[in-house]
Design a protein around this motif. Structure first.
Motif, PDB file in Angstrom:
ATOM      1  N   VAL A 159       0.840  -1.207   0.000  1.00  0.00           N
ATOM      2  CA  VAL A 159       0.000   0.000   0.000  1.00  0.00           C
ATOM      3  C   VAL A 159       0.870   1.249   0.000  1.00  0.00           C
ATOM      4  CG1 VAL A 159      -1.631   1.340   1.394  1.00  0.00           C
ATOM      5  CG2 VAL A 159      -2.015  -1.092   1.040  1.00  0.00           C
ATOM      6  N   GLY A 160       1.958   1.235   0.766  1.00  0.00           N
ATOM      7  CA  GLY A 160       2.836   2.398   0.859  1.00  0.00           C
ATOM      8  C   GLY A 160       3.729   2.626  -0.349  1.00  0.00           C
ATOM      9  N   ALA A 161       3.758   1.685  -1.282  1.00  0.00           N
ATOM     10  CA  ALA A 161       4.650   1.791  -2.443  1.00  0.00           C
ATOM     11  C   ALA A 161       4.038   2.575  -3.595  1.00  0.00           C
ATOM     12  CB  ALA A 161       5.037   0.398  -2.931  1.00  0.00           C
ATOM     13  N   GLY A 162       2.936   3.238  -3.376  1.00  0.00           N
ATOM     14  CA  GLY A 162       2.276   3.999  -4.443  1.00  0.00           C
ATOM     15  C   GLY A 162       2.913   5.359  -4.649  1.00  0.00           C
ATOM     16  N   ARG A 163       2.142   6.244  -5.257  1.00  0.00           N
ATOM     17  CA  ARG A 163       2.634   7.597  -5.528  1.00  0.00           C
ATOM     18  C   ARG A 163       2.847   8.352  -4.217  1.00  0.00           C
ATOM     19  NH1 ARG A 163      -2.169   9.527  -9.248  1.00  0.00           N
ATOM     20  NH2 ARG A 163      -3.238   8.283  -7.704  1.00  0.00           N
ATOM     21  N   PRO A 164       3.834   9.243  -4.182  1.00  0.00           N
ATOM     22  CA  PRO A 164       4.042  10.042  -2.962  1.00  0.00           C
ATOM     23  C   PRO A 164       2.881  11.005  -2.753  1.00  0.00           C
ATOM     24  CG  PRO A 164       5.491  10.792  -4.731  1.00  0.00           C
ATOM     25  CD  PRO A 164       4.808   9.546  -5.222  1.00  0.00           C
ATOM     26  N   SER A 165       2.673  11.403  -1.505  1.00  0.00           N
ATOM     27  CA  SER A 165       1.605  12.344  -1.163  1.00  0.00           C
ATOM     28  C   SER A 165       2.109  13.778  -1.215  1.00  0.00           C
ATOM     29  CB  SER A 165       1.077  12.060   0.242  1.00  0.00           C
ATOM     30  OG  SER A 165       0.525  10.770   0.295  1.00  0.00           O
ATOM     31  N   CYS A 166       1.237  14.683  -1.611  1.00  0.00           N
ATOM     32  CA  CYS A 166       1.548  16.113  -1.611  1.00  0.00           C
ATOM     33  C   CYS A 166       1.688  16.573  -0.156  1.00  0.00           C
ATOM     34  CB  CYS A 166       0.431  16.881  -2.309  1.00  0.00           C
ATOM     35  SG  CYS A 166       0.600  18.679  -2.203  1.00  0.00           S
ATOM     36  N   PRO A 167       2.750  17.287   0.184  1.00  0.00           N
ATOM     37  CA  PRO A 167       2.922  17.724   1.562  1.00  0.00           C
ATOM     38  C   PRO A 167       1.912  18.789   1.989  1.00  0.00           C
ATOM     39  CG  PRO A 167       4.649  18.634   0.173  1.00  0.00           C
ATOM     40  CD  PRO A 167       3.865  17.681  -0.670  1.00  0.00           C
ATOM     41  N   PHE A 168       1.211  19.384   1.037  1.00  0.00           N
ATOM     42  CA  PHE A 168       0.273  20.454   1.367  1.00  0.00           C
ATOM     43  C   PHE A 168      -1.170  19.958   1.480  1.00  0.00           C
ATOM     44  CE2 PHE A 168       3.834  22.354  -0.926  1.00  0.00           C
ATOM     45  CZ  PHE A 168       4.340  23.146   0.102  1.00  0.00           C
ATOM     46  N   CYS A 169      -1.624  19.153   0.495  1.00  0.00           N
ATOM     47  CA  CYS A 169      -3.022  18.724   0.506  1.00  0.00           C
ATOM     48  C   CYS A 169      -3.194  17.240   0.781  1.00  0.00           C
ATOM     49  CB  CYS A 169      -3.705  19.080  -0.810  1.00  0.00           C
ATOM     50  SG  CYS A 169      -3.141  18.104  -2.226  1.00  0.00           S
ATOM     51  N   GLY A 170      -2.118  16.453   0.713  1.00  0.00           N
ATOM     52  CA  GLY A 170      -2.208  15.025   0.972  1.00  0.00           C
ATOM     53  C   GLY A 170      -2.622  14.203  -0.228  1.00  0.00           C
ATOM     54  N   GLY A 171      -2.946  14.844  -1.344  1.00  0.00           N
ATOM     55  CA  GLY A 171      -3.330  14.128  -2.557  1.00  0.00           C
ATOM     56  C   GLY A 171      -2.126  13.479  -3.216  1.00  0.00           C
ATOM     57  N   PRO A 172      -2.369  12.491  -4.081  1.00  0.00           N
ATOM     58  CA  PRO A 172      -1.240  11.818  -4.736  1.00  0.00           C
ATOM     59  C   PRO A 172      -0.572  12.709  -5.777  1.00  0.00           C
ATOM     60  CG  PRO A 172      -3.320  10.965  -5.558  1.00  0.00           C
ATOM     61  CD  PRO A 172      -3.652  11.910  -4.448  1.00  0.00           C
ATOM     62  N   VAL A 173       0.747  12.619  -5.842  1.00  0.00           N
ATOM     63  CA  VAL A 173       1.526  13.387  -6.799  1.00  0.00           C
ATOM     64  C   VAL A 173       1.970  12.438  -7.906  1.00  0.00           C
ATOM     65  CG1 VAL A 173       3.592  14.787  -7.158  1.00  0.00           C
ATOM     66  CG2 VAL A 173       2.330  14.967  -5.011  1.00  0.00           C
ATOM     67  N   SER A 174       1.518  12.703  -9.124  1.00  0.00           N
ATOM     68  CA  SER A 174       1.880  11.876 -10.276  1.00  0.00           C
ATOM     69  C   SER A 174       3.246  12.285 -10.806  1.00  0.00           C
ATOM     70  CB  SER A 174       0.843  12.025 -11.391  1.00  0.00           C
ATOM     71  OG  SER A 174      -0.412  11.607 -10.941  1.00  0.00           O
ATOM     72  N   ALA A 175       3.790  11.473 -11.693  1.00  0.00           N
ATOM     73  CA  ALA A 175       5.087  11.765 -12.294  1.00  0.00           C
ATOM     74  C   ALA A 175       5.049  13.045 -13.121  1.00  0.00           C
ATOM     75  CB  ALA A 175       5.535  10.599 -13.167  1.00  0.00           C
ATOM     76  N   ASP A 176       3.876  13.377 -13.669  1.00  0.00           N
ATOM     77  CA  ASP A 176       3.758  14.586 -14.497  1.00  0.00           C
ATOM     78  C   ASP A 176       3.280  15.803 -13.703  1.00  0.00           C
ATOM     79  OD1 ASP A 176       1.241  13.562 -14.116  1.00  0.00           O
ATOM     80  OD2 ASP A 176       0.535  13.982 -16.138  1.00  0.00           O
ATOM     81  N   GLY A 177       3.277  15.718 -12.391  1.00  0.00           N
ATOM     82  CA  GLY A 177       2.916  16.872 -11.569  1.00  0.00           C
ATOM     83  C   GLY A 177       1.620  16.673 -10.816  1.00  0.00           C
ATOM     84  N   HIS A 178       1.165  17.773 -10.203  1.00  0.00           N
ATOM     85  CA  HIS A 178       0.008  17.683  -9.314  1.00  0.00           C
ATOM     86  C   HIS A 178      -0.633  19.061  -9.208  1.00  0.00           C
ATOM     87  CE1 HIS A 178      -2.226  17.044  -5.601  1.00  0.00           C
ATOM     88  NE2 HIS A 178      -1.494  17.956  -4.998  1.00  0.00           N
ATOM     89  N   LEU A 179      -1.919  19.137  -9.427  1.00  0.00           N
ATOM     90  CA  LEU A 179      -2.646  20.388  -9.226  1.00  0.00           C
ATOM     91  C   LEU A 179      -3.135  20.401  -7.782  1.00  0.00           C
ATOM     92  CD1 LEU A 179      -4.706  20.690 -12.520  1.00  0.00           C
ATOM     93  CD2 LEU A 179      -2.696  21.974 -11.846  1.00  0.00           C
TER      94      LEU A 179
END
Length: 191
Positions: A159-179
């Motif tokens: 479960v922890g091996a997925g995409r990293p979380s955004c430090p501000f909103c907690g949403g997943p950060v994709s390889a191409d960025g994050h809104l």
């Protein structure tokens, strides 16, 4: 009568994934000899099963009436970092799961039932009596406490091996960025 995929105990019972982070499919996989069963499920279901199994084992450790030794951590010899076994053929998609302790056999019992639209209840149906249909099949796995701890350890790692979380909103950060919604929908730029 439903088809029961019973493993008592399995030679291997693991959670694993297929695909890249952000588009992974999660599976529970049980093997005994040449028999292999794979059940698809959601990431949250894997996390919930691991968390509740860990809590159940911790509660059993503190129970003075328990006759068996419950390990506090997974034994080193039970660590499993191998990929899911091939072929991965989905038997069904998981819906309801149950978790219990069989004191007579001293085993953790995991039951996984297939997803059913009949089990989905809308808010206006909460007061109504809902009768779920008999499932066509189910996965039944009985684990020794050490094997259950090993399952928890691997499931948490998967479960922890997925995409990293955004430090501000907690949403997943994709390889191409994050809104980021906390940044009002703007991407942060490097200075």
């Amino acid at each position: 009568m439903p088809v029961v995929h019973a493993f008592d105990p399995p030679e291997r019972f693991v959670a694993g994934t297929v695909g890249e982070p952000g588009s992974r499919t999660f599976f529970l996989q049980a093997r005994e000899g040449a028999r292999l069963v794979s059940v698809a499920l959601e990431k949250q279901q894997v996390a919930a099963l691991a968390e509740r199994m860990d809590q159940l084992l911790d509660a059993l450790m503190s129970d003075s009436a328990a006759r068996t030794v419950i390990p506090a951590v997974a034994p080193l010899s039970s660590e499993d970092s191998e990929p899911l076994e091939q072929p991965i053929e989905e038997e069904f998609r998981a819906g309801t799961m149950t978790l219990s302790w069989d004191p007579g056999d001293e085993r953790i019992v995991v039951e996984v039932f297939p997803f059913s639209e009949a089990a989905v209840v809308s808010p206006d149906q909460l007061d109504e009596e809902v009768v779920e249909p008999e499932p066509d099949e189910l996965l039944l796995v009985r684990l020794a406490p050490a094997a259950a701890r090993a399952f928890v350890q691997r499931a948490e790692r998967v479960v922890g091996a997925g995409r990293p979380s955004c430090p501000f909103c907690g949403g997943p950060v994709s390889a191409d960025g994050h809104l980021c919604v906390r940044a009002n929908g703007f991407r942060r730029r490097d200075p």
